[in-house]
Enzyme design. Structure first.
Site, mmCIF file in Angstrom:
data_model
loop_
_atom_site.group_PDB
_atom_site.id
_atom_site.type_symbol
_atom_site.label_atom_id
_atom_site.label_comp_id
_atom_site.label_asym_id
_atom_site.label_seq_id
_atom_site.Cartn_x
_atom_site.Cartn_y
_atom_site.Cartn_z
ATOM 1 N N GLU A 36 -22.831 -21.034 5.622
ATOM 2 C CA GLU A 36 -24.120 -21.691 5.452
ATOM 3 C C GLU A 36 -24.745 -21.993 6.813
ATOM 4 O OE1 GLU A 36 -25.815 -22.263 2.745
ATOM 5 O OE2 GLU A 36 -24.284 -21.549 1.349
ATOM 6 N N ASN B 5 -33.761 -18.718 3.442
ATOM 7 C CA ASN B 5 -34.239 -20.083 3.225
ATOM 8 C C ASN B 5 -34.361 -20.882 4.516
ATOM 9 O OD1 ASN B 5 -31.547 -20.793 3.822
ATOM 10 N ND2 ASN B 5 -30.995 -20.830 1.658
ATOM 11 N N VAL C 111 -36.687 -12.421 -5.637
ATOM 12 C CA VAL C 111 -35.828 -13.275 -6.456
ATOM 13 C C VAL C 111 -35.566 -14.558 -5.677
ATOM 14 C CG1 VAL C 111 -33.590 -13.538 -7.592
ATOM 15 C CG2 VAL C 111 -34.728 -11.307 -7.586
ATOM 16 N N TYR D 34 -22.376 -11.264 6.039
ATOM 17 C CA TYR D 34 -22.614 -11.070 4.612
ATOM 18 C C TYR D 34 -22.568 -9.592 4.231
ATOM 19 C CZ TYR D 34 -23.972 -15.898 3.571
ATOM 20 O OH TYR D 34 -23.975 -17.260 3.364
ATOM 21 N N VAL E 232 -34.569 -12.492 -15.436
ATOM 22 C CA VAL E 232 -33.868 -11.233 -15.210
ATOM 23 C C VAL E 232 -32.795 -11.084 -16.276
ATOM 24 C CG1 VAL E 232 -32.467 -9.898 -13.604
ATOM 25 C CG2 VAL E 232 -34.257 -11.403 -12.732
ATOM 26 N N LYS F 51 -29.422 -11.620 0.387
ATOM 27 C CA LYS F 51 -30.809 -11.328 0.020
ATOM 28 C C LYS F 51 -31.229 -9.966 0.576
ATOM 29 C CE LYS F 51 -31.876 -16.268 0.132
ATOM 30 N NZ LYS F 51 -30.486 -16.668 0.464
ATOM 31 N N ASN G 169 -34.112 -21.321 -5.404
ATOM 32 C CA ASN G 169 -34.335 -22.678 -4.886
ATOM 33 C C ASN G 169 -35.747 -22.766 -4.318
ATOM 34 O OD1 ASN G 169 -33.933 -25.290 -4.051
ATOM 35 N ND2 ASN G 169 -32.618 -24.762 -2.331
#
Length: 359
Positions: A139, A247, A194, A170, A227, A257, A197
């Protein structure tokens, strides 16, 4: 009388001999069993068990597998642990989430968000000698709290940051041994996004609000289009472009993402995150579109519409697929990379402050 005494003596002697023989036989059996048990442990005649606490002689630590303990399942997710060899060709470690292995663990992995709310959730402060504590985090700083609780406790860092002791992003590319053909899925839609949050104050939401004034965008997620279960990638693959908007904007923070949602669905990613230069450390420069390449959302929209009308220009964003393949992490990927690094004798130390390094 003499005859009776002789008989008594002989009878007693025979009984004593039989008793000693039984004792000696039991003694030999017990020692043999002990030796077999030690031999079995030292040479791994049986697999490690998650239900028993290991008690290995110190000498055996030179030849046995390294023990890596997950102090908690990350975010509560459980997954198979014995797959490092099959999936990544990495061997030589026993991964476990059973805390009874704590005393013999070579490394204990602490996922920050699992313990940050309460320091009592950390492992016991009196750790075994030579045991390493590994700080694991995927994070960005904005989502972390109480980093100071890790002061002088951590020996290795494991995260998406390239300057971690064990770098585990990732996603990543792997080169193909030879060029391969590929087929771009049929696309009859333009731009999708998509988001789970939704925060109006976030840069990504504010940029979307401006972009949608100039180009149609289909948004999926809570409060938006639904979806079908398990069909997120087939759904996204119908679009030419995907908004891979992070984000927050933090060094090296390039998440699923982009890797899974966009590249995994054969769309061209439009990215919002760290600067373009940071993305190019991970991706070919001509494989994505960065919002910073345009002075405004209006100019970006005009460029996407131009590509929509020019199939040849659009296809150039897929040229890298002839020679590379996308790899996407799973939870166990990180622990397998730790295993590999420990066998390569990664340098470790005591980190004075995770906070000063990571933020």
């Amino acid at each position: 009388m003499k005859t009776h005494a002789i008989r008594t003596f002989l009878f007693t002697t025979i009984l004593a001999g039989l008793g000693y023989f039984a004792y000696f036989k039991a003694f030999l059996h017990d020692k043999t069993s002990q030796m077999k048990s030690v031999y079995a442990i030292a040479f791994h005649q049986k697999p490690f068990s998650e239900t028993e606490t290991p008690r290995l002689p110190a000498a055996d630590f030179k030849t046995r597998k390294l023990i890596i303990l997950l102090w908690m399942w990350p975010r509560g997710y459980k997954f198979p642990l014995g797959v490092c060899l099959a999936k990544y060709g990495i061997d030589g470690c026993h991964l476990t989430a059973n805390r009874s292995w704590y005393e013999n663990a070579d490394a204990v992995v602490i996922q920050h968000s699992d313990v940050s709310s309460n320091i009592s959730l950390l492992p016991p402060q009196t750790r075994p000698s030579n045991q390493l504590w590994v700080w694991f985090n995927m994070e960005p700083p904005i989502h972390l709290s109480n980093l100071h609780k890790m002061d002088n406790l951590i020996n290795l860092t494991l995260s998406y940051r390239q300057d971690s002791d064990i770098f585990s992003p990732y996603g990543w590319f792997e080169n193909l041994s030879e060029s391969e053909n590929f087929t771009i899925p049929k696309k009859n839609k333009l731009v999708s996004w998509v988001i789970s949050n939704w925060k109006p104050q976030d840069k990504r939401v504010q940029y979307y609000e401006e972009l949608k004034k100039h180009i149609p965008i289909d948004v999926f997620g809570r409060g938006h289009l639904a979806v079908p279960d398990g069909k997120i990638l087939p759904t996204i693959s119908q679009y030419k472009f995907y908004l891979a908007f992070e984000n927050c904007q933090h060094r090296d923070y390039i998440t699923e993402k982009l890797w899974r949602n966009s590249l995994g669905s054969m769309t061209v990613p439009v990215v919002l995150g760290p600067p373009r230069e940071n993305y190019e450390l991970f991706l070919p420069a001509d494989s994505f579109i960065h919002i910073d390449d345009f002075p405004s959302a209006k100019e970006l929209a005009a460029y996407l519409l131009q590509l929509d009308a020019d199939e040849e220009q659009y296809r150039r964003f897929f040229n890298w697929r002839f020679s590379r393949v996308v790899m996407i992490h799973s939870w166990v990927t990180h622990y397998c990379k730790l295993c590999k690094a420990m066998h390569q004798k990664v340098k470790h130390k005591t980190v004075p402050s995770i906070e000063k390094w990571f933020i």
